[in-house]
Design a protein around this motif. Structure first.
Motif, PDB file in Angstrom:
ATOM      1  N   PRO A 428     -34.209  76.034 -38.954  1.00 15.33           N
ATOM      2  CA  PRO A 428     -32.243  75.305 -39.556  1.00 15.33           C
ATOM      3  C   PRO A 428     -32.235  73.748 -39.502  1.00 15.33           C
ATOM      4  CG  PRO A 428     -33.207  75.646 -37.215  1.00 15.33           C
ATOM      5  CD  PRO A 428     -34.596  75.718 -38.220  1.00 15.33           C
ATOM      6  N   SER A 429     -31.595  73.533 -40.841  1.00 14.98           N
ATOM      7  CA  SER A 429     -31.294  72.102 -41.801  1.00 14.98           C
ATOM      8  C   SER A 429     -30.324  71.580 -41.199  1.00 14.98           C
ATOM      9  CB  SER A 429     -31.188  72.558 -42.965  1.00 14.98           C
ATOM     10  OG  SER A 429     -31.013  73.023 -43.665  1.00 14.98           O
ATOM     11  N   GLY A 430     -30.081  70.060 -40.907  1.00 12.60           N
ATOM     12  CA  GLY A 430     -28.532  69.572 -40.503  1.00 12.60           C
ATOM     13  C   GLY A 430     -28.852  67.963 -41.010  1.00 12.60           C
ATOM     14  N   LEU A 431     -27.385  67.605 -40.278  1.00 15.27           N
ATOM     15  CA  LEU A 431     -27.474  65.955 -40.029  1.00 15.27           C
ATOM     16  C   LEU A 431     -27.881  65.536 -39.123  1.00 15.27           C
ATOM     17  CD1 LEU A 431     -26.370  63.268 -41.718  1.00 15.27           C
ATOM     18  CD2 LEU A 431     -23.721  63.892 -40.723  1.00 15.27           C
ATOM     19  N   VAL A 432     -28.512  64.030 -38.585  1.00 18.06           N
ATOM     20  CA  VAL A 432     -28.933  64.081 -37.446  1.00 18.06           C
ATOM     21  C   VAL A 432     -28.643  62.341 -37.522  1.00 18.06           C
ATOM     22  CG1 VAL A 432     -30.540  66.175 -37.542  1.00 18.06           C
ATOM     23  CG2 VAL A 432     -31.774  63.918 -37.975  1.00 18.06           C
ATOM     24  N   LEU A 433     -29.031  62.100 -36.536  1.00 20.56           N
ATOM     25  CA  LEU A 433     -29.502  61.035 -36.151  1.00 20.56           C
ATOM     26  C   LEU A 433     -30.387  59.723 -35.539  1.00 20.56           C
ATOM     27  CD1 LEU A 433     -25.529  58.962 -34.297  1.00 20.56           C
ATOM     28  CD2 LEU A 433     -27.041  58.688 -36.812  1.00 20.56           C
ATOM     29  N   ARG A 434     -31.082  59.106 -36.555  1.00 15.48           N
ATOM     30  CA  ARG A 434     -32.197  58.961 -35.160  1.00 15.48           C
ATOM     31  C   ARG A 434     -32.576  58.025 -35.076  1.00 15.48           C
ATOM     32  NH1 ARG A 434     -36.825  61.755 -36.800  1.00 15.48           N
ATOM     33  NH2 ARG A 434     -36.609  62.237 -37.922  1.00 15.48           N
ATOM     34  N   PHE A 435     -32.855  57.930 -33.889  1.00 13.51           N
ATOM     35  CA  PHE A 435     -32.897  56.009 -33.060  1.00 13.51           C
ATOM     36  C   PHE A 435     -34.092  55.628 -33.180  1.00 13.51           C
ATOM     37  CE2 PHE A 435     -29.485  58.533 -30.359  1.00 13.51           C
ATOM     38  CZ  PHE A 435     -28.660  58.205 -30.768  1.00 13.51           C
ATOM     39  N   HIS A 436     -34.342  54.014 -33.518  1.00 13.45           N
ATOM     40  CA  HIS A 436     -35.773  54.098 -34.202  1.00 13.45           C
ATOM     41  C   HIS A 436     -36.298  53.615 -32.826  1.00 13.45           C
ATOM     42  CE1 HIS A 436     -36.274  55.768 -37.741  1.00 13.45           C
ATOM     43  NE2 HIS A 436     -34.947  54.869 -37.864  1.00 13.45           N
ATOM     44  N   LYS A 437     -37.850  53.310 -32.442  1.00 17.78           N
ATOM     45  CA  LYS A 437     -37.987  52.203 -31.321  1.00 17.78           C
ATOM     46  C   LYS A 437     -37.450  52.353 -29.820  1.00 17.78           C
ATOM     47  CE  LYS A 437     -41.373  51.105 -34.518  1.00 17.78           C
ATOM     48  NZ  LYS A 437     -42.454  51.511 -34.045  1.00 17.78           N
ATOM     49  N   TYR A 438     -36.748  53.430 -29.600  1.00 17.12           N
ATOM     50  CA  TYR A 438     -36.368  53.880 -28.666  1.00 17.12           C
ATOM     51  C   TYR A 438     -36.626  54.709 -27.544  1.00 17.12           C
ATOM     52  CZ  TYR A 438     -32.464  55.417 -25.112  1.00 17.12           C
ATOM     53  OH  TYR A 438     -31.791  55.971 -24.295  1.00 17.12           O
ATOM     54  N   THR A 439     -37.399  54.256 -26.354  1.00 18.32           N
ATOM     55  CA  THR A 439     -38.282  55.064 -25.469  1.00 18.32           C
ATOM     56  C   THR A 439     -37.444  55.146 -24.026  1.00 18.32           C
ATOM     57  OG1 THR A 439     -39.310  52.937 -24.626  1.00 18.32           O
ATOM     58  CG2 THR A 439     -40.166  53.893 -26.483  1.00 18.32           C
ATOM     59  N   GLY A 440     -36.135  55.059 -23.924  1.00 13.72           N
ATOM     60  CA  GLY A 440     -34.848  55.192 -22.276  1.00 13.72           C
ATOM     61  C   GLY A 440     -34.930  56.767 -21.673  1.00 13.72           C
ATOM     62  N   ARG A 441     -34.191  57.068 -21.430  1.00 13.90           N
ATOM     63  CA  ARG A 441     -33.654  58.227 -21.134  1.00 13.90           C
ATOM     64  C   ARG A 441     -32.529  58.592 -21.574  1.00 13.90           C
ATOM     65  NH1 ARG A 441     -30.500  58.075 -17.241  1.00 13.90           N
ATOM     66  NH2 ARG A 441     -30.647  60.499 -16.312  1.00 13.90           N
ATOM     67  N   ALA A 442     -32.503  59.817 -22.436  1.00 16.61           N
ATOM     68  CA  ALA A 442     -31.548  60.453 -23.921  1.00 16.61           C
ATOM     69  C   ALA A 442     -30.331  60.165 -22.680  1.00 16.61           C
ATOM     70  CB  ALA A 442     -31.552  62.258 -23.990  1.00 16.61           C
ATOM     71  N   GLU A 443     -29.633  60.385 -22.165  1.00 14.47           N
ATOM     72  CA  GLU A 443     -28.340  60.372 -20.938  1.00 14.47           C
ATOM     73  C   GLU A 443     -27.800  58.879 -21.531  1.00 14.47           C
ATOM     74  OE1 GLU A 443     -30.334  63.351 -19.065  1.00 14.47           O
ATOM     75  OE2 GLU A 443     -30.577  61.526 -19.139  1.00 14.47           O
ATOM     76  N   ASP A 444     -29.086  57.864 -20.900  1.00 13.28           N
ATOM     77  CA  ASP A 444     -28.619  56.235 -21.796  1.00 13.28           C
ATOM     78  C   ASP A 444     -28.274  55.988 -23.401  1.00 13.28           C
ATOM     79  OD1 ASP A 444     -29.180  55.801 -19.006  1.00 13.28           O
ATOM     80  OD2 ASP A 444     -30.708  55.338 -18.912  1.00 13.28           O
ATOM     81  N   ALA A 445     -29.152  56.322 -24.097  1.00  3.23           N
ATOM     82  CA  ALA A 445     -28.536  56.555 -25.938  1.00  3.23           C
ATOM     83  C   ALA A 445     -27.780  56.987 -25.300  1.00  3.23           C
ATOM     84  CB  ALA A 445     -29.603  57.504 -26.274  1.00  3.23           C
ATOM     85  N   TRP A 458     -31.202  63.741 -42.663  1.00  6.15           N
ATOM     86  CA  TRP A 458     -30.921  65.022 -43.464  1.00  6.15           C
ATOM     87  C   TRP A 458     -32.074  65.633 -43.106  1.00  6.15           C
ATOM     88  CZ3 TRP A 458     -26.981  68.679 -43.683  1.00  6.15           C
ATOM     89  CH2 TRP A 458     -27.367  69.692 -43.901  1.00  6.15           C
ATOM     90  N   ILE A 459     -32.156  66.837 -42.170  1.00  7.47           N
ATOM     91  CA  ILE A 459     -33.069  67.277 -41.813  1.00  7.47           C
ATOM     92  C   ILE A 459     -33.279  69.027 -42.902  1.00  7.47           C
ATOM     93  CG2 ILE A 459     -34.847  68.028 -40.147  1.00  7.47           C
ATOM     94  CD1 ILE A 459     -34.981  65.173 -40.723  1.00  7.47           C
ATOM     95  N   GLY A 460     -34.499  69.045 -43.280  1.00  4.89           N
ATOM     96  CA  GLY A 460     -34.243  70.379 -44.152  1.00  4.89           C
ATOM     97  C   GLY A 460     -35.861  70.796 -44.524  1.00  4.89           C
ATOM     98  N   ARG A 461     -35.401  71.522 -46.014  1.00  2.00           N
ATOM     99  CA  ARG A 461     -36.610  71.572 -46.531  1.00  2.00           C
ATOM    100  C   ARG A 461     -37.004  70.490 -47.540  1.00  2.00           C
ATOM    101  NH1 ARG A 461     -33.835  76.320 -50.267  1.00  2.00           N
ATOM    102  NH2 ARG A 461     -34.518  78.038 -49.043  1.00  2.00           N
ATOM    103  N   ARG A 462     -36.508  69.048 -47.644  1.00  2.00           N
ATOM    104  CA  ARG A 462     -36.650  67.150 -47.376  1.00  2.00           C
ATOM    105  C   ARG A 462     -36.797  66.523 -46.437  1.00  2.00           C
ATOM    106  NH1 ARG A 462     -36.008  66.195 -53.451  1.00  2.00           N
ATOM    107  NH2 ARG A 462     -37.157  64.243 -52.826  1.00  2.00           N
ATOM    108  N   ASN A 463     -37.060  66.167 -46.403  1.00  2.00           N
ATOM    109  CA  ASN A 463     -36.048  64.876 -44.746  1.00  2.00           C
ATOM    110  C   ASN A 463     -35.747  63.715 -45.883  1.00  2.00           C
ATOM    111  OD1 ASN A 463     -37.211  66.956 -43.459  1.00  2.00           O
ATOM    112  ND2 ASN A 463     -38.141  65.559 -41.999  1.00  2.00           N
ATOM    113  N   VAL A 464     -34.289  63.888 -46.064  1.00  2.65           N
ATOM    114  CA  VAL A 464     -33.551  62.593 -46.393  1.00  2.65           C
ATOM    115  C   VAL A 464     -33.111  61.495 -45.491  1.00  2.65           C
ATOM    116  CG1 VAL A 464     -31.916  62.031 -48.488  1.00  2.65           C
ATOM    117  CG2 VAL A 464     -33.408  64.248 -48.546  1.00  2.65           C
ATOM    118  N   ILE A 465     -33.195  59.972 -45.915  1.00  2.00           N
ATOM    119  CA  ILE A 465     -32.871  59.242 -44.961  1.00  2.00           C
ATOM    120  C   ILE A 465     -31.363  58.372 -45.846  1.00  2.00           C
ATOM    121  CG2 ILE A 465     -32.995  57.065 -43.884  1.00  2.00           C
ATOM    122  CD1 ILE A 465     -36.032  57.227 -43.848  1.00  2.00           C
ATOM    123  N   LEU A 466     -30.108  58.953 -45.331  1.00  4.66           N
ATOM    124  CA  LEU A 466     -29.386  58.836 -45.646  1.00  4.66           C
ATOM    125  C   LEU A 466     -28.376  57.627 -45.969  1.00  4.66           C
ATOM    126  CD1 LEU A 466     -26.854  62.265 -45.331  1.00  4.66           C
ATOM    127  CD2 LEU A 466     -27.756  61.170 -47.622  1.00  4.66           C
TER     128      LEU A 466
END
Length: 506
Positions: A428-445, A458-466
């Motif tokens: 699968p491929s798609g649009l995502v948000l990446r939270f950097h240097k985050y080590t807390g609980r997912a619920e808090d984020a 964008w995560i896919g055949r090639r990862n692209v930072i938009l």
């Protein structure tokens, strides 16, 4: 007396130009054309408001515009030359550009049956265009932007609604405000309800609408309102909207569609929930009592394997056309994490939802009386096989271990926003948000915590930072949509909607 021009879809009035003998007895004539009536919109009160938007109106109706003269600012459909001087006109009729409709990532009827409907999954091949950009670690930037709608907490629809060109609507369910984007003027217009129109506000549960497959001019969608299920019509010429009541009842959840039947959860007279089923012609087929179920807090319905699922913190309601609905409460102390994304599939085709049983996270099988449970060692965010544990994808079963390519991503958290389904892709491929240097609980984020640095990827055949975002809060408020061959990302806190160009989509 004004000349009357009739086209296949409209009626126009032309004021006769003054001649050398002076103005006619009825007053001076201007030689201007005014729209008197048009198909689907009825009589038009042509005034200063419409004349200020002549270019947009001309593109919507397929009228003609001047190119080399100033005898009139607009001409009826089909006019090729100015009747005064013979100069050629720009004929907009028949120049419709074929653009894909967008009704929200939860409404894509083109998805195959083996993909759950009602999740943030689109059949548009977005990756084929986005992956032409420079790959990570290079950080990209937006190609364009547009202002945020006046009422920023909204859902978007991009379609033609029976007109000549596609237009973008932004509906704010919390306030019942309907907003229209004029791309030629570059501004938003808040449409005004006509007399007797229903209140469009709906905040009882997650919002969802059902678009018309073959809309008449001005016809938008079936949507839940304070008065029940209504059909929405817009008049972008007069900047108004109206509704037509399909089912008069107090709705407690967004409507769903399965096998051309429409199902609505409504509040009965005794305060209990009942399910109303509508036939393809939208006449009432049957009503089934569901009992003392919650009157708010439902998810959008998810369609899979010929059945609709409404999910709630207390349980799941299942319905198949022609059958009575079934309510299945969650077992034991297991509680769902609906904010984590939504259901996903195992390799054998069963649907699962992530939750927590007080001791650990676990996936629970959906739609059965005695569900199987699979424990996992940490939160997983995503839906429809686009799953991540921390910063790593999960590429096998939903409960399998993550696929680690970069150990540094252990300090990141990835939140999928949109999956692009494509049959020719093994993963699968798609649009995502990446939270950097985050080590807390997912619920808090996902709540009100401010994330210092976030990248749109964008995560896919090639990862692209938009793009890169500083100090993001409430990431679940991010709304991706496709309009005018661009991928857009909206957040109510931003004053501009970010956009990235796409190649022509079909």
């Amino acid at each position: 007396m004004a000349y009357r021009w009739e086209t296949p879809a409209s009626v126009w009035l032309e004021d006769e130009q003054d001649d050398q003998r002076g103005a006619p007895a009825g007053g001076p004539r201007t030689g201007q054309f005014s729209l008197a009536a048009t198909e689907g919109l009825g009589r038009i009160d042509w005034g200063a408001q419409q004349r200020a938007r002549l270019a947009d109106v001309a593109h919507l109706l397929g009228a003609s515009l001047p190119t080399a003269c100033e005898h009139a600012p607009i001409y009826p459909e089909g006019f090729a030359f100015c009747p005064e001087c013979g100069q050629p006109l720009e004929r907009l009729a028949g120049l419709r550009e074929r653009l894909p409709d967008w009704w929200g990532s939860f409404v894509d009827q083109a998805l195959p049956r083996h993909v759950p409907h009602g999740l943030p999954v689109t059949s548009l091949a977005l990756g084929d265009s986005i992956e032409e950009r420079p790959a990570a670690p290079e950080i990209g930037r937006t190609d364009t932007s547009m202002p945020t709608p006046p009422n920023a907490h909204c859902v978007f629809a991009a379609a033609s609604y029976g007109f000549q060109e596609q237009r973008l609507l932004a509906l704010a369910p919390g306030r019942g405000a309907l907003q229209y984007w004029d791309p030629l003027a570059g501004s938003w217009h808040v449409l005004v309800p006509e007399e007797g129109a229903a209140d469009l506000s709906f905040s009882t549960s997650a919002y969802g609408w059902l678009p018309e497959t073959e809309p008449r001019r001005g016809e938008v969608a079936l949507l839940p309102t304070a008065r029940g299920l209504c059909r929405l019509w817009i008049n972008p010429v007069s900047e108004t909207w109206r509704t037509e009541t399909i089912l008069a009842a107090s709705m407690v959840a967004a409507p769903g569609s399965m096998r051309r039947h429409v199902a609505c959860l409504v509040r009965g007279d005794a305060g209990q929930v009942k399910l109303c089923t509508l036939l393809p012609d939208l006449t009432l087929a049957r009503e089934d009592e569901c009992g003392a179920l919650p009157l708010s807090g439902w998810s959008r319905p998810i369609g899979y394997d010929g059945r609709l699922h409404w999910l709630h913190d207390a349980g799941q309601l299942l319905w198949r056309p022609g059958e009575a609905p079934r309510w299945l409460p969650w077992p034991d102390t297991w509680l769902p994490r609906l904010d984590f994304g939504g259901p996903t599939l195992s390799r054998d085709g069963r649907m699962w939802l992530i939750g927590h049983d007080g001791q650990s996270y676990a996936f629970l099988e959906l739609g059965v009386d005695n569900p199987q449970r699979e424990r996992i060692d940490g939160a997983r965010l995503g839906f429809a096989n686009l799953l991540f544990r921390r910063g790593h994808p999960v590429v096998d079963e939903p409960w399998s271990g993550e696929h680690v390519e970069d150990q540094q991503e252990d300090d990141a958290l990835v939140l999928p926003l949109l999956r692009s389904f494509n049959n020719n892709r093994s993963q699968p491929s798609g649009l995502v948000l990446r939270f950097h240097k985050y080590t807390g609980r997912a619920e808090d984020a996902l709540a009100n915590r401010v994330i210092a640095r976030t990248t749109v990827e964008w995560i896919g055949r090639r990862n692209v930072i938009l793009d890169e975002i500083a100090r993001l809060a409430r990431p679940l408020d991010c709304v991706p949509f496709v309009y005018a061959n661009r991928l857009w990302l909206h957040h109510p806190d931003w004053n501009r909607i970010r956009g990235w160009d796409l190649e022509a989509l079909t």
